[in-house]
Structures are given as C-alpha cells and as structure tokens.
Design a protein around this motif. Structure first.
Motif, PDB file in Angstrom:
ATOM      1  N   LEU A 103       0.774  -1.241   0.056  1.00  0.00           N
ATOM      2  CA  LEU A 103      -0.015   0.136   0.017  1.00  0.00           C
ATOM      3  C   LEU A 103       0.973   1.012  -0.096  1.00  0.00           C
ATOM      4  O   LEU A 103       0.735   2.259  -0.806  1.00  0.00           O
ATOM      5  N   SER A 104       1.791   1.392   0.853  1.00  0.00           N
ATOM      6  CA  SER A 104       2.751   2.517   1.037  1.00  0.00           C
ATOM      7  C   SER A 104       3.469   2.598  -0.288  1.00  0.00           C
ATOM      8  O   SER A 104       3.593   3.602  -0.785  1.00  0.00           O
ATOM      9  N   LEU A 105       4.143   1.675  -0.952  1.00  0.00           N
ATOM     10  CA  LEU A 105       4.847   1.642  -2.010  1.00  0.00           C
ATOM     11  C   LEU A 105       4.159   2.132  -3.280  1.00  0.00           C
ATOM     12  O   LEU A 105       4.544   3.002  -4.319  1.00  0.00           O
ATOM     13  N   ALA A 106       2.810   1.440  -3.434  1.00  0.00           N
ATOM     14  CA  ALA A 106       2.010   2.049  -4.426  1.00  0.00           C
ATOM     15  C   ALA A 106       1.554   3.709  -4.320  1.00  0.00           C
ATOM     16  O   ALA A 106       1.514   4.384  -5.361  1.00  0.00           O
ATOM     17  N   LEU A 107       1.430   4.139  -2.977  1.00  0.00           N
ATOM     18  CA  LEU A 107       1.256   5.505  -3.036  1.00  0.00           C
ATOM     19  C   LEU A 107       2.471   6.359  -3.302  1.00  0.00           C
ATOM     20  O   LEU A 107       2.456   7.519  -3.602  1.00  0.00           O
ATOM     21  N   GLY A 108       3.667   5.615  -3.434  1.00  0.00           N
ATOM     22  CA  GLY A 108       4.894   6.606  -3.819  1.00  0.00           C
ATOM     23  C   GLY A 108       4.803   6.577  -5.158  1.00  0.00           C
ATOM     24  O   GLY A 108       6.043   7.349  -5.594  1.00  0.00           O
ATOM     25  N   ALA A 109       4.107   5.980  -6.109  1.00  0.00           N
ATOM     26  CA  ALA A 109       4.339   6.337  -7.446  1.00  0.00           C
ATOM     27  C   ALA A 109       5.465   6.090  -8.137  1.00  0.00           C
ATOM     28  O   ALA A 109       5.995   7.156  -8.970  1.00  0.00           O
ATOM     29  N   PRO A 110       6.367   4.911  -8.155  1.00  0.00           N
ATOM     30  CA  PRO A 110       7.640   4.811  -8.693  1.00  0.00           C
ATOM     31  C   PRO A 110       7.850   4.730 -10.084  1.00  0.00           C
ATOM     32  O   PRO A 110       8.608   5.254 -10.612  1.00  0.00           O
ATOM     33  N   PRO A 188      -2.880  -1.165  -8.789  1.00  0.00           N
ATOM     34  CA  PRO A 188      -3.832  -0.850 -10.030  1.00  0.00           C
ATOM     35  C   PRO A 188      -5.014   0.100  -9.054  1.00  0.00           C
ATOM     36  O   PRO A 188      -5.550   0.785  -9.568  1.00  0.00           O
ATOM     37  N   ILE A 189      -5.290  -0.219  -8.017  1.00  0.00           N
ATOM     38  CA  ILE A 189      -6.526   0.097  -7.065  1.00  0.00           C
ATOM     39  C   ILE A 189      -6.159   1.400  -6.663  1.00  0.00           C
ATOM     40  O   ILE A 189      -7.035   2.440  -6.655  1.00  0.00           O
ATOM     41  N   VAL A 190      -5.033   1.410  -5.656  1.00  0.00           N
ATOM     42  CA  VAL A 190      -4.790   2.803  -4.848  1.00  0.00           C
ATOM     43  C   VAL A 190      -3.711   3.529  -5.431  1.00  0.00           C
ATOM     44  O   VAL A 190      -3.614   4.749  -4.930  1.00  0.00           O
ATOM     45  N   GLY A 191      -2.889   3.027  -6.076  1.00  0.00           N
ATOM     46  CA  GLY A 191      -1.697   3.805  -6.656  1.00  0.00           C
ATOM     47  C   GLY A 191      -2.101   4.650  -7.656  1.00  0.00           C
ATOM     48  O   GLY A 191      -3.077   4.842  -8.338  1.00  0.00           O
ATOM     49  N   VAL A 192      -0.991   5.561  -8.063  1.00  0.00           N
ATOM     50  CA  VAL A 192      -1.266   6.817  -9.088  1.00  0.00           C
ATOM     51  C   VAL A 192      -0.617   6.533 -10.215  1.00  0.00           C
ATOM     52  O   VAL A 192      -0.408   7.270 -11.277  1.00  0.00           O
ATOM     53  N   ASP A 193       0.359   5.371 -10.425  1.00  0.00           N
ATOM     54  CA  ASP A 193       0.978   5.046 -11.527  1.00  0.00           C
ATOM     55  C   ASP A 193       0.039   4.805 -12.734  1.00  0.00           C
ATOM     56  O   ASP A 193      -0.928   4.135 -12.675  1.00  0.00           O
ATOM     57  N   PRO A 194       0.459   4.779 -14.032  1.00  0.00           N
ATOM     58  CA  PRO A 194      -0.243   4.635 -15.240  1.00  0.00           C
ATOM     59  C   PRO A 194      -0.149   2.951 -15.511  1.00  0.00           C
ATOM     60  O   PRO A 194       0.410   2.717 -16.625  1.00  0.00           O
ATOM     61  N   PHE A 271      -7.163   1.710   3.990  1.00  0.00           N
ATOM     62  CA  PHE A 271      -7.370   1.684   2.681  1.00  0.00           C
ATOM     63  C   PHE A 271      -8.464   2.292   2.011  1.00  0.00           C
ATOM     64  O   PHE A 271      -8.312   2.893   1.100  1.00  0.00           O
ATOM     65  N   PHE A 272      -9.546   1.831   2.608  1.00  0.00           N
ATOM     66  CA  PHE A 272     -10.848   2.656   2.251  1.00  0.00           C
ATOM     67  C   PHE A 272     -10.901   4.154   2.152  1.00  0.00           C
ATOM     68  O   PHE A 272     -11.471   5.052   1.366  1.00  0.00           O
ATOM     69  N   VAL A 273     -10.376   4.619   3.426  1.00  0.00           N
ATOM     70  CA  VAL A 273     -10.420   6.124   3.491  1.00  0.00           C
ATOM     71  C   VAL A 273      -9.202   6.648   2.566  1.00  0.00           C
ATOM     72  O   VAL A 273     -10.007   7.728   1.852  1.00  0.00           O
ATOM     73  N   ILE A 274      -8.272   5.939   2.112  1.00  0.00           N
ATOM     74  CA  ILE A 274      -7.475   6.505   1.094  1.00  0.00           C
ATOM     75  C   ILE A 274      -8.201   6.567  -0.186  1.00  0.00           C
ATOM     76  O   ILE A 274      -7.872   7.651  -1.140  1.00  0.00           O
ATOM     77  N   PHE A 276     -11.481   6.795  -0.720  1.00  0.00           N
ATOM     78  CA  PHE A 276     -12.300   7.706  -0.743  1.00  0.00           C
ATOM     79  C   PHE A 276     -11.740   9.096  -1.062  1.00  0.00           C
ATOM     80  O   PHE A 276     -12.469   9.931  -1.943  1.00  0.00           O
ATOM     81  N   VAL A 277     -10.633   9.423  -0.254  1.00  0.00           N
ATOM     82  CA  VAL A 277     -10.161  10.929  -0.464  1.00  0.00           C
ATOM     83  C   VAL A 277      -9.743  10.976  -2.095  1.00  0.00           C
ATOM     84  O   VAL A 277      -9.817  11.987  -2.663  1.00  0.00           O
ATOM     85  N   GLN A 278      -9.122   9.670  -2.594  1.00  0.00           N
ATOM     86  CA  GLN A 278      -8.786   9.835  -3.887  1.00  0.00           C
ATOM     87  C   GLN A 278      -9.865  10.062  -4.876  1.00  0.00           C
ATOM     88  O   GLN A 278      -9.789  10.893  -5.815  1.00  0.00           O
ATOM     89  N   TRP A 279     -10.988   9.348  -4.667  1.00  0.00           N
ATOM     90  CA  TRP A 279     -12.077   9.530  -5.246  1.00  0.00           C
ATOM     91  C   TRP A 279     -12.714  11.056  -5.353  1.00  0.00           C
ATOM     92  O   TRP A 279     -13.393  11.532  -6.378  1.00  0.00           O
ATOM     93  N   VAL A 280     -12.649  11.695  -4.236  1.00  0.00           N
ATOM     94  CA  VAL A 280     -13.276  13.016  -3.924  1.00  0.00           C
ATOM     95  C   VAL A 280     -12.268  13.815  -4.646  1.00  0.00           C
ATOM     96  O   VAL A 280     -12.840  14.808  -5.369  1.00  0.00           O
ATOM     97  N   ARG A 281     -10.862  13.653  -4.629  1.00  0.00           N
ATOM     98  CA  ARG A 281     -10.103  14.618  -5.488  1.00  0.00           C
ATOM     99  C   ARG A 281     -10.313  14.584  -6.992  1.00  0.00           C
ATOM    100  O   ARG A 281     -10.310  15.532  -7.751  1.00  0.00           O
ATOM    101  N   ALA A 282     -10.315  13.174  -7.301  1.00  0.00           N
ATOM    102  CA  ALA A 282     -10.773  13.103  -8.706  1.00  0.00           C
ATOM    103  C   ALA A 282     -11.869  13.668  -9.222  1.00  0.00           C
ATOM    104  O   ALA A 282     -12.016  14.303 -10.224  1.00  0.00           O
ATOM    105  N   SER A 283     -13.136  13.723  -8.234  1.00  0.00           N
ATOM    106  CA  SER A 283     -14.419  14.386  -8.740  1.00  0.00           C
ATOM    107  C   SER A 283     -14.036  15.813  -8.892  1.00  0.00           C
ATOM    108  O   SER A 283     -14.711  16.401  -9.705  1.00  0.00           O
ATOM    109  N   MET A 284     -13.295  16.353  -7.976  1.00  0.00           N
ATOM    110  CA  MET A 284     -13.046  17.690  -7.874  1.00  0.00           C
ATOM    111  C   MET A 284     -12.304  18.382  -9.039  1.00  0.00           C
ATOM    112  O   MET A 284     -12.812  19.136  -9.668  1.00  0.00           O
ATOM    113  N   LYS A 285     -11.292  17.685  -9.582  1.00  0.00           N
ATOM    114  CA  LYS A 285     -10.580  17.731 -10.666  1.00  0.00           C
ATOM    115  C   LYS A 285     -11.377  17.738 -11.773  1.00  0.00           C
ATOM    116  O   LYS A 285     -11.281  18.540 -12.877  1.00  0.00           O
ATOM    117  N   GLU A 286     -12.401  16.785 -11.944  1.00  0.00           N
ATOM    118  CA  GLU A 286     -13.127  16.578 -12.960  1.00  0.00           C
ATOM    119  C   GLU A 286     -14.096  17.554 -13.143  1.00  0.00           C
ATOM    120  O   GLU A 286     -14.278  18.218 -14.231  1.00  0.00           O
TER     121      GLU A 286
END
Length: 308
Positions: A103-110, A188-194, A271-274, A276-286
């Motif tokens: 989980l932590s490494l995925a959020l690091g977006a290497p 693929p679920i929580v990370g920000v990598d393509p 994990f769920f909170v993370i 949810f926050v990503q979902w809210v941020r993505a919705s705001m950017k959209e």
C-alpha cells in the motif's frame, strides 16, 4: 530474508519484549541490498526532478520511505528473529509485508517517477513492459483480487508454511510472495501510476470492501481450528532453550488469528479512507475541468455572437 531458519532454533532467542525486538536485529544481506537500492534510486529520481525545476509531491516520497522502512523492519529486525518462533509474530510480519508495504509503495508512484526521469531508451523499455500482455493479465483487478484472498489460505492450509519453517529459501520466497501479491492487488487500485489495470473508483471501493470478510473469516478459522499450523514445529520448540518462556502453541495460534482478523480490518479501513479521498479529489478535478470547458464554450459563443 533475515535470520537462518534453523539457526534460531539451535541457539534460541530471549523472551519476546520491546528490547529484544531491537537487540535481535541482524544485517540480513538481501533485505539490506533491496532497501538501499530502492531508496537510493527513488531519491536520485526525486533529485533529478528538482534539479530541472519540476516538482514531486512530498507525500509520495514519504509513502515510499515508509513502505521501504516497513519492509526492512519486517525482514531484518527482531520481528524476523521471532517469525519462526511465534506464529503471532509471523502474523504481524505477514500483515506488514502483504498490506502495509504494498500500500505504501503504491502511493509512492515509482513508475511515474521513473517515466519522468529515465533516459529515452530505458523509458521505452519500461513503457513496453507496461503495455505488454503479461502486465495486463497480472494487473487485471478480479485476478489480482482472487490471488490476494486465496494466497493466505494456500499458505496456512497446505504444506507450504511447514516448508517455510525448515527451509531458508522457501522462507525467503514466502516473504517475496507476500509483497508481490499485495502489490498486484494494491497497485492498480490505490496507486497513481499509469498501470493497465486501473478501474473506476466505485469498483476500487467495492474490491476493498470485499477483502474485509476474507481476512476476518481466515482469522476466525485459524483461531477456532484444533489442528496446529506448522504441525509439531511450535510444540517442539518447548523442548529446547526457549521452552521456559514460550507460550502454549494453541494460545499463540488464537492470538495469531486475532491479529490477522483485527489488522486486516484496520488496514482495510485505512485503505478505504485513502480510496475515498482519492475519489473525492478526482471528482473535484473533473468538476474543475468541466467548468473550464464550459467557460471556453461560453467565451467562444460570445465571440461568435455579433455585438448588438
């Protein structure tokens, strides 16, 4: 990774305490090399971005550092010294390697960092890997979910775990397996990598919710079963130098099941909170992109309308 499996039994370890978690520390070669190289390359990438004036989120760097620190602690600190002595300690290690570290490494977006800093040729190689059929198959969310929930059952209810208690190579491969399967699920679920396996936020939340009952059910099963995980391994340790302080194997197994249950739910909620926050941020950017699009349309319409 860490202490030799059989060496710990021959010499024994002192009673488990916060102090012995530090004093039983070893410089295990493989975890040390992996940690140093991973942190070093990530740091070089961040410095490369800063030198050319680009920004890199501090939170991603902290997440990567936290993930590698958790990995090293789980495989080289006192946790590694006791992971084959107490099933409860192994279960702590299991949860760290299979949930906290990925989980932590995925959020690091290497991967994103590498794509922004690698030279042209290695960057093309990396893109080829990301677009390969193998990457698409391994990052397919339902498959990753299935591997993630089945692996613990295969580990504890087959001869695999027994083999890891007596064979150093199998023991190390078990650690690698826990991290890799966790990465396949979380990245693929929580990370920000393509990555090719990215899905919509509602589906990510659904997969997260579905993992919680599996951890709970496995934990309860381990707590309630009469057969001891590891067979005669843990009872046999009572005949050696550690017999004076080791807890009853049955009681330790119940504690291990409780750790799996509780830690799985705790990390799952985080994990769920993370997500949810990503979902809210993505919705705001959209919403911001839609506002800009509407503003452009309104401006274009105003320019085409003749002045009255």
């Amino acid at each position: 990774m860490g202490h030799g499996v059989s060496g710990t039994y021959r010499r024994g370890v002192d009673p488990l305490s916060w102090a012995t978690l530090v004093t039983e520390w070893t410089l295990a070669p493989l975890p040390l090399v992996v940690t140093v190289w991973s942190v070093g390359l990530y740091t070089l990438g961040v410095r490369s971005l800063h030198k050319r004036g680009d920004r890199w989120p501090v939170g991603r760097t902290i997440a990567w550092g936290a993930g590698m620190t958790a990995f090293y602690l789980a495989t080289s600190s006192g946790v590694a010294a006791y992971d084959t002595v107490l099933l409860s300690v192994h279960m702590v290690q299991h949860m760290v390697l299979s949930m906290v570290v990925p989980l932590s490494l995925a959020l690091g977006a290497p991967v994103t960092l590498a794509l922004r800093t690698l030279p042209a040729t290695p960057r093309r190689w990396l893109l080829a890997v990301l677009h390969s059929r193998l990457a698409k198959v391994l990052s397919f969310p339902p498959l990753a979910f299935l591997l993630y929930v089945i692996s613990p059952w295969a580990l504890y209810f087959t001869s695999w775990y027994d083999a890891s208690l007596t064979n150093a190579y199998v023991h190390e491969m078990m650690h690698v397996h826990l991290v890799l399967v966790g990465a396949l699920f979380f990245w693929p679920i929580v990370g920000v990598d393509p990555l090719p396996g990215r899905v919509s936020h509602p589906f990510r939340v659904l997969l997260t919710v579905l993992t919680l009952p599996f951890h709970a059910f496995l934990g309860v099963t381990i707590m309630g079963q009469t057969a001891l995980i590891g067979g005669d391994h843990y009872p046999s340790l009572h005949d050696g130098p550690m017999g004076s302080w080791l807890p009853d194997p049955r009681a330790d197994q119940e504690l291990a099941g409780g750790i799996l249950w509780g830690a799985g739910d705790l990390v799952g909620i985080i994990f769920f909170v993370i997500l949810f926050v990503q979902w809210v941020r993505a919705s705001m950017k959209e919403a911001e992109r839609e506002d800009r699009r509407l503003d452009r349309l309104e401006s274009q319409q105003a320019q085409r309308t003749p002045a009255e």
